[in-house]
Design a protein around this motif. Structure first.
Motif, PDB file in Angstrom:
ATOM      1  N   LEU A   1       2.040  24.216  43.979  1.00  0.00           N
ATOM      2  CA  LEU A   1       1.664  23.510  42.755  1.00  0.00           C
ATOM      3  C   LEU A   1       2.124  24.284  41.518  1.00  0.00           C
ATOM      4  N   SER A   2       2.009  25.601  41.569  1.00  0.00           N
ATOM      5  CA  SER A   2       2.420  26.426  40.429  1.00  0.00           C
ATOM      6  C   SER A   2       3.909  26.300  40.177  1.00  0.00           C
ATOM      7  N   CYS A   3       4.671  26.312  41.258  1.00  0.00           N
ATOM      8  CA  CYS A   3       6.125  26.223  41.117  1.00  0.00           C
ATOM      9  C   CYS A   3       6.535  24.870  40.537  1.00  0.00           C
ATOM     10  N   ILE A   4       5.910  23.799  41.035  1.00  0.00           N
ATOM     11  CA  ILE A   4       6.246  22.459  40.558  1.00  0.00           C
ATOM     12  C   ILE A   4       5.954  22.328  39.064  1.00  0.00           C
ATOM     13  N   GLU A   5       4.822  22.874  38.647  1.00  0.00           N
ATOM     14  CA  GLU A   5       4.485  22.828  37.219  1.00  0.00           C
ATOM     15  C   GLU A   5       5.409  23.725  36.418  1.00  0.00           C
ATOM     16  N   MET A   6       5.810  24.842  37.012  1.00  0.00           N
ATOM     17  CA  MET A   6       6.629  25.800  36.283  1.00  0.00           C
ATOM     18  C   MET A   6       8.001  25.225  35.943  1.00  0.00           C
ATOM     19  N   ILE A   7       8.598  24.485  36.867  1.00  0.00           N
ATOM     20  CA  ILE A   7       9.909  23.908  36.565  1.00  0.00           C
ATOM     21  C   ILE A   7       9.782  22.540  35.888  1.00  0.00           C
ATOM     22  N   GLY A   8       8.530  22.018  35.795  1.00  0.00           N
ATOM     23  CA  GLY A   8       8.272  20.832  34.984  1.00  0.00           C
ATOM     24  C   GLY A   8       8.593  19.503  35.642  1.00  0.00           C
ATOM     25  N   CYS A   9       8.577  19.443  36.981  1.00  0.00           N
ATOM     26  CA  CYS A   9       8.955  18.182  37.641  1.00  0.00           C
ATOM     27  C   CYS A   9       7.760  17.429  38.219  1.00  0.00           C
ATOM     28  N   SER A  10       6.537  17.900  37.947  1.00  0.00           N
ATOM     29  CA  SER A  10       5.374  17.236  38.558  1.00  0.00           C
ATOM     30  C   SER A  10       5.240  15.788  38.103  1.00  0.00           C
ATOM     31  N   THR A  11       5.526  15.522  36.818  1.00  0.00           N
ATOM     32  CA  THR A  11       5.412  14.147  36.319  1.00  0.00           C
ATOM     33  C   THR A  11       6.377  13.227  37.035  1.00  0.00           C
ATOM     34  N   LEU A  12       7.613  13.702  37.247  1.00  0.00           N
ATOM     35  CA  LEU A  12       8.598  12.887  37.952  1.00  0.00           C
ATOM     36  C   LEU A  12       8.214  12.682  39.403  1.00  0.00           C
ATOM     37  N   LEU A  13       7.621  13.688  40.014  1.00  0.00           N
ATOM     38  CA  LEU A  13       7.252  13.573  41.418  1.00  0.00           C
ATOM     39  C   LEU A  13       6.140  12.557  41.654  1.00  0.00           C
ATOM     40  N   VAL A  14       5.216  12.453  40.716  1.00  0.00           N
ATOM     41  CA  VAL A  14       4.116  11.508  40.914  1.00  0.00           C
ATOM     42  C   VAL A  14       4.399  10.164  40.269  1.00  0.00           C
ATOM     43  N   ASP A  15       5.527  10.068  39.565  1.00  0.00           N
ATOM     44  CA  ASP A  15       5.876   8.809  38.917  1.00  0.00           C
ATOM     45  C   ASP A  15       6.337   7.800  39.958  1.00  0.00           C
ATOM     46  N   GLU A  16       6.048   6.540  39.709  1.00  0.00           N
ATOM     47  CA  GLU A  16       6.439   5.468  40.629  1.00  0.00           C
ATOM     48  C   GLU A  16       7.950   5.416  40.834  1.00  0.00           C
ATOM     49  N   ILE A  17       8.690   5.892  39.844  1.00  0.00           N
ATOM     50  CA  ILE A  17      10.144   5.790  39.933  1.00  0.00           C
ATOM     51  C   ILE A  17      10.703   6.634  41.069  1.00  0.00           C
ATOM     52  N   THR A  18       9.942   7.619  41.545  1.00  0.00           N
ATOM     53  CA  THR A  18      10.405   8.465  42.636  1.00  0.00           C
ATOM     54  C   THR A  18      10.819   7.631  43.833  1.00  0.00           C
ATOM     55  N   SER A  19      10.017   6.645  44.175  1.00  0.00           N
ATOM     56  CA  SER A  19      10.276   5.843  45.367  1.00  0.00           C
ATOM     57  C   SER A  19      11.454   4.901  45.192  1.00  0.00           C
ATOM     58  N   LYS A  20      11.955   4.769  43.959  1.00  0.00           N
ATOM     59  CA  LYS A  20      13.040   3.826  43.700  1.00  0.00           C
ATOM     60  C   LYS A  20      14.375   4.529  43.463  1.00  0.00           C
ATOM     61  N   ARG A  21      14.369   5.836  43.476  1.00  0.00           N
ATOM     62  CA  ARG A  21      15.599   6.563  43.169  1.00  0.00           C
ATOM     63  C   ARG A  21      16.579   6.504  44.340  1.00  0.00           C
ATOM     64  N   THR A  22      17.855   6.365  44.000  1.00  0.00           N
ATOM     65  CA  THR A  22      18.890   6.407  45.025  1.00  0.00           C
ATOM     66  C   THR A  22      18.982   7.798  45.619  1.00  0.00           C
ATOM     67  N   TYR A  23      18.832   8.808  44.766  1.00  0.00           N
ATOM     68  CA  TYR A  23      18.872  10.195  45.221  1.00  0.00           C
ATOM     69  C   TYR A  23      17.571  10.882  44.809  1.00  0.00           C
ATOM     70  N   PRO A  24      16.542  10.820  45.669  1.00  0.00           N
ATOM     71  CA  PRO A  24      15.210  11.325  45.299  1.00  0.00           C
ATOM     72  C   PRO A  24      15.203  12.784  44.876  1.00  0.00           C
ATOM     73  N   GLN A  25      16.150  13.603  45.419  1.00  0.00           N
ATOM     74  CA  GLN A  25      16.128  15.022  45.078  1.00  0.00           C
ATOM     75  C   GLN A  25      16.392  15.288  43.601  1.00  0.00           C
ATOM     76  N   GLU A  26      16.858  14.255  42.883  1.00  0.00           N
ATOM     77  CA  GLU A  26      17.096  14.417  41.447  1.00  0.00           C
ATOM     78  C   GLU A  26      15.830  14.817  40.696  1.00  0.00           C
ATOM     79  N   VAL A  27      14.662  14.409  41.208  1.00  0.00           N
ATOM     80  CA  VAL A  27      13.423  14.696  40.486  1.00  0.00           C
ATOM     81  C   VAL A  27      13.085  16.182  40.515  1.00  0.00           C
ATOM     82  N   LEU A  28      13.743  16.955  41.372  1.00  0.00           N
ATOM     83  CA  LEU A  28      13.417  18.377  41.488  1.00  0.00           C
ATOM     84  C   LEU A  28      14.231  19.269  40.553  1.00  0.00           C
TER      85      LEU A  28
END
Length: 1001
Positions: free
Chosen positions: A828-855
């Motif tokens: 959890l600390s790492c996810i918050e540190m790089i700032g991608c937690s919002t993208l990970l929990v956003d609904e758009i995650t499931s619609k991305r062609t390349y999900p790894q982009e959120v990281l």
């Protein structure tokens, strides 16, 4: 979508009327404008609106005609067309319509377009001569799906074009008048007349029968409104439409979803198949060309699989000859004869042998050993849903304007569904709109599951096996037919689509799965057929489908591949991450509603009526349009809700003259009389209720509770779903008894005794799994813990045990999970540190062609290093050190890219080490808040808790409760508390404790 243009399906390009047209004017009912073409040139264009707009009861309606024939004061204001339209010879209705909704600019010409159903037409345009008034959006998508979309759009165009015509034909009919039912056991049944075309108006009739005489009929289970919970405003408007149908020469209005169901239920002859070159039908041509999806669609449309071309060959001959193994399996399952001879006396197997297609030969030989059964179509490919002549549909068979009749019929609904020969579940169209194929992608190959059973049924032992462990379909001990069918179907699912299951499955978000009434409709039904658009399944096959989905989810969460083999793709890791840090855990996160409903069905069939508290706890998590139906919808499947009153026993029955407030008060009193003060654990939040003025101790059944309460348990065991008991995990009251009876006053104040143990001194703002932006919650944890006794290691253990209420996977006290806890905190600390937690929990995650982009890092190196310094300090305080290797890696996270092997491997390990603790956390109510008491204890409480609220221990309950002082010994209930260190009577062991008499209002 830009302001200038709209790209549909990647090819058909139209431009918005309000941005690429100018100088709009009206000449009578003719719209004139200058329109810009794709080269940027301006052209004069006009459109005869009288060919596109009609008048229906004084309102504009698209795809009608001649609105201007009797209209007055027709004028244009911007892009809004205004007019006075007659509702009668002497009455006029001022109305308007936004031309931007349906009129567009296509390359400098004005035309009508229906974005929802994917068609356009030049009807009314003088600038273009065309033989065809209907045109489907041309697209470069695969031919299989292209044909499917063409048929969708063609049918929609025909229906939309005839809607106004049908409405006008019915306009002179009188409204349907329901004669009174002759007896208390009488019901009405609907007969839907056959039609020549899907677009034809619905004609039906109602007959009255007596349930005592065991009439033959089916019952419909469906959604009154839109079948889709998450849809566009355009789609919502579409499902708000009402359409007229004729019932015995009188007029009835139905909502769009029911109208769709009626069209699907009625019988229509198969469409005439146009023959092409060599007298080939479309299915013969599709089989020869290898278009598997198109063959499936044609079968569902009722194509003649025994049709022969001029050579005497069937579709199966061509599929076998061309080595189309999947199409061969499909055609044989649908009933195609493997012994049919062509003009050269060849069977399909002869064709395969002649061309040395060994796998096709092997399959056909296996089918030959079973016997050639051309009439053995599975349920999936049956054209008709039912052979019963009559069907019961609540909206049409019950007079909805008669509250007395409605109450009587609602009370009988359990019996109505139980007496039906089959319950037909209508889930809506297979597509949310013409571009959404999520349901179709899931269901299209589900015919492969039918060989797991016989005649659409699974053995009872297999059903038990799947409910006890959904992953057993893939285990070595699974029945061969079950394992083969499951494996065969899984191979057809796109791997990325399978990964998305970890977050959600949009199909399971349909409105039907959220209706409270489905509990009794499904439980009471003898047989159930599920219909979604063109697809239909037996309930057992539908259940098997979602057992496989649930089992696959569980396997992927643990890092296993449902298809066998080792490992999972990086996309799966991203989806696991998203699910792991989700803030909202609702129904269906870990188990599909299909599985949950089957558990209730099995319990009812084995143990009889479900205890009322269990049924009420279930229905409060489902939706009803009327709050009272939270209770009325489960009365047929649960034990009687009886409460003692001054005048004797009172049994709750459907009564729509009763207010929801009064009904909930009666239910609350019943629960109190039956289960005692432990029902305080059924309270959820101080949220705004649709039922005002309820005392806080009365369960508000309109507010769902998706997580298990701490102090009262409704067993989810597959064998004992009927058991309800006060939690045996905790015993905070340690056998304390009330000295005086617990009772309520006439104004519903609850009078009881309790020990006021302490107060809330400090609490966190964030939920239990939300460590905050820049991991600021870690600092908050440290501050809370610093005010407690013990060593740093002891305080850290206190923290993680409190977060999970000291229970993990059915074990209490929880086994030592410190290593799992520190893996979770680091992740959890790492996810918050790089700032991608919002993208990970956003609904758009499931619609991305390349999900790894959120990281990819969302913060700069400077920001990451600043956050890391604080995180290292906080983790050290929690006895969670970062190794030198970890520290060096974290310092370079601004360079993190999932494509790099080193980073990807590191992230995979980080996520994997967090999973065990995260799964335990997600079994809890993570909306709760961490708090500290005045006397130095740590606990969790409802998010509505405030500093100064009191912690009470109440006799005959098992957990403490948070109560808010109001005045003079009166309190409001806030909810359950977990306080580590007093959950087993430690606070009340002293015999000298003094209990207060107080009231909860």
């Amino acid at each position: 979508m830009s302001a200038q243009s709209l790209q549909l399906n990647g090819y058909f390009k139209v431009m918005a009327l309000n941005t690429t047209s100018r100088n709009l004017s009206l000449d009578g009912t003719s719209l004139k404008a200058e329109c810009q073409n794709e080269e940027g040139h301006w052209k004069d264009a006009d459109l005869e609106l009288d060919q596109l707009l009609g008048n229906l009861s004084g309102n504009f309606v698209w795809m009608g005609k001649d609105f201007g024939k009797n209209a007055r004061d027709i004028r244009l204001e911007g892009f809004i067309l205004h007019a006075l339209l007659p509702t009668s010879p002497t009455t006029w209705n001022p109305t308007h319509v936004d031309l931007n909704d349906r009129i567009c600019n296509k390359d400098g010409l004005l035309c009508y377009m229906d974005r929802l159903n994917s068609f356009y037409c030049y009807r009314g345009s003088r600038n273009r001569e065309t033989e065809h008034s209907f045109t489907h959006f041309s697209t470069p998508i695969p031919v299989d799906d292209g044909h499917r979309r063409y048929w969708d759009a063609a049918e929609a165009y025909e229906i939309e074009s005839k809607r106004v015509e049908n409405e006008k034909a019915f306009r002179g009919l009188p409204s349907f008048q329901y004669p009174p039912l002759p007896s208390k056991t009488s019901i009405r049944l609907l007969k839907i007349e056959d039609s020549a075309k899907a677009s034809d108006a619905i004609h039906c009739s109602l007959v009255v029968v007596d349930l005592e005489k065991d009439p033959h009929y089916n019952a419909l289970s469906y959604t009154w409104g839109s079948p889709f919970t998450n849809s566009t405003p355009e789609l919502e408007t579409f499902y708000l439409k009402t359409t007229s149908i004729s019932c015995q020469g009188q007029l009835l209005s139905v909502r769009q979803n029911l109208h769709d169901a009626l069209r699907r239920l009625r019988k229509t002859p198969p469409a005439t198949e146009k023959r092409g070159r060599y007298n080939k039908t479309p299915i013969i041509q599709a089989a020869e060309d290898g278009h598997t999806r198109l063959v499936r669609t044609l079968l569902l449309e009722g194509a003649d699989i025994m049709a022969q071309d001029c050579f005497g060959e069937t579709a199966l001959h061509y599929a076998a000859e061309k080595n189309r193994l999947e199409i061969v399996k499909l055609l044989v399952h649908a009933g195609s004869s493997i012994s049919k001879l062509d003009n050269s006396r060849r069977t399909p197997m002869s064709c395969a042998k002649q061309n040395k297609h060994n796998k096709v030969v092997e399959f056909l030989e296996s089918m030959e050993r079973l016997g050639d059964r051309p009439d053995s179509k599975g349920i999936f490919f049956r054209r008709t849903i039912t052979n019963e002549e009559y069907i019961w549909i609540d909206a049409l068979c019950v007079n909805q304007n008669d509250n007395d009749e409605k109450a009587t019929q609602v009370a009988m609904m359990g019996r109505i569904y139980q007496s039906a020969k089959s319950v037909i579940v209508w889930l809506g169209r297979e597509r949310q709109d013409v571009h959404d194929t999520s349901a179709e992608d899931l269901l299209m190959d589900a015919w492969k599951l039918e060989p797991a059973g016989k005649n659409g049924k699974l053995d009872e032992s297999i059903l038990d096996l799947l409910l006890d462990d959904p992953q057993r379909h893939l285990s070595p001990s699974a029945p061969p037919s079950l394992k083969a069918a499951a494996t065969d179907w899984l191979q057809t699912v796109d791997e990325r689509e399978m990964c998305r299951w970890l977050l959600s499955l949009p199909y399971l978000n349909r409105s039907w799965f959220e209706r409270a009434w489905i509990i009794q409709e499904l439980i009471m039904g003898r047989e159930t057929t599920v219909v979604c658009g063109q697809f239909q399944f037996s309930w057992d096959m539908f259940l098997l489908l979602f057992c496989i989905v649930d089992g696959s989810r569980a396997l992927m969460r643990r890092g296993n591949n449902p298809r066998g083999g080792t490992g999972v793709g990086f996309d799966t890791i991203v989806y696991r991450s998203s699910a792991m840090i989700s803030r909202n855990i609702g129904a269906g996160t870990f188990e599909s509603p299909v599985m949950m409903l089957q558990r209730r069905r099995r319990a009812f069939n084995r143990f009889g009526a479900i205890p009322a508290m269990s049924a009420l706890s279930l229905s409060r998590n489902f939706n009803t349009a009327d709050a009272r139906d939270k209770v009325f919808s489960i009365l047929s499947v649960c034990s009687s809700i009886k409460l003692s009153t001054e005048s004797g026993q009172h049994i709750i029955v459907p009564n729509y003259a009763q207010t929801a407030q009064n009904l909930f008060l009666e239910v609350g009193v019943y629960l109190l009389q039956t289960y005692g003060p432990c029902i305080l654990s059924l309270y959820k939040g101080l949220e705004t209720s649709t039922v005002p003025a309820l005392p806080s101790w009365i369960p508000d059944l309109t507010i769902p509770i998706y997580s298990q309460s701490l102090g009262i348990s409704v067993s989810s065991s597959a064998r004992r779903i009927d058991r309800i008991y006060t939690s045996t995990i905790y015993s905070a009251a340690l056998g304390l008894k009330h000295q005086q009876p617990v009772h309520h006053t006439p104004s519903y104040s609850l009078l009881l005794e309790g020990f006021k143990w302490n107060t809330v001194e400090e609490m966190m703002v964030q939920g239990l799994s939300d460590i905050g932006s820049d991991a600021s919650t870690l600092t908050g944890w440290i501050n809370l813990l610093s005010k407690l006794n013990g060593t740093p290691a002891e305080r850290t253990e206190l923290l993680w045990r409190t977060l999970i209420s000291d229970e993990a996977l059915g074990t209490h006290p929880a086994q030592n999970m410190f290593n799992q806890f520190q893996g979770w905190v680091k992740f959890l600390s790492c996810i918050e540190m790089i700032g991608c937690s919002t993208l990970l929990v956003d609904e758009i995650t499931s619609k991305r062609t390349y999900p790894q982009e959120v990281l990819y890092p969302q913060k700069s190196r400077v920001q990451i290093l600043a956050t890391l310094a604080q995180i290292q300090q906080d983790l050290s305080s929690l006895c969670i050190p970062l190794s030198n290797a970890e520290s060096e890696r974290w310092k370079t996270l601004d360079e993190f890219t999932p494509e790099k092997g080193g980073y990807a491997d590191w992230y995979y390990g980080l996520e994997t080490r967090a999973r065990s603790f995260a799964e335990v956390m997600h079994q809890k109510d993570i909306s709760r808040r961490l708090f500290r008491t005045q006397n130095g204890y740590l606990g969790t409480c409802p998010e509505q808790t405030k500093v100064g609220d009191c912690i009470f221990i109440i006799p005959e309950t098992s957990v403490p409760y948070v109560l808010r002082p109001v005045h003079d010994g009166q309190y409001k209930l806030v909810g359950e508390a977990y306080v580590h260190g007093i959950m087993h009577g430690e606070a009340v062991r002293d015999l000298a404790i003094e209990m207060d008499r107080f009231s909860i209002i």
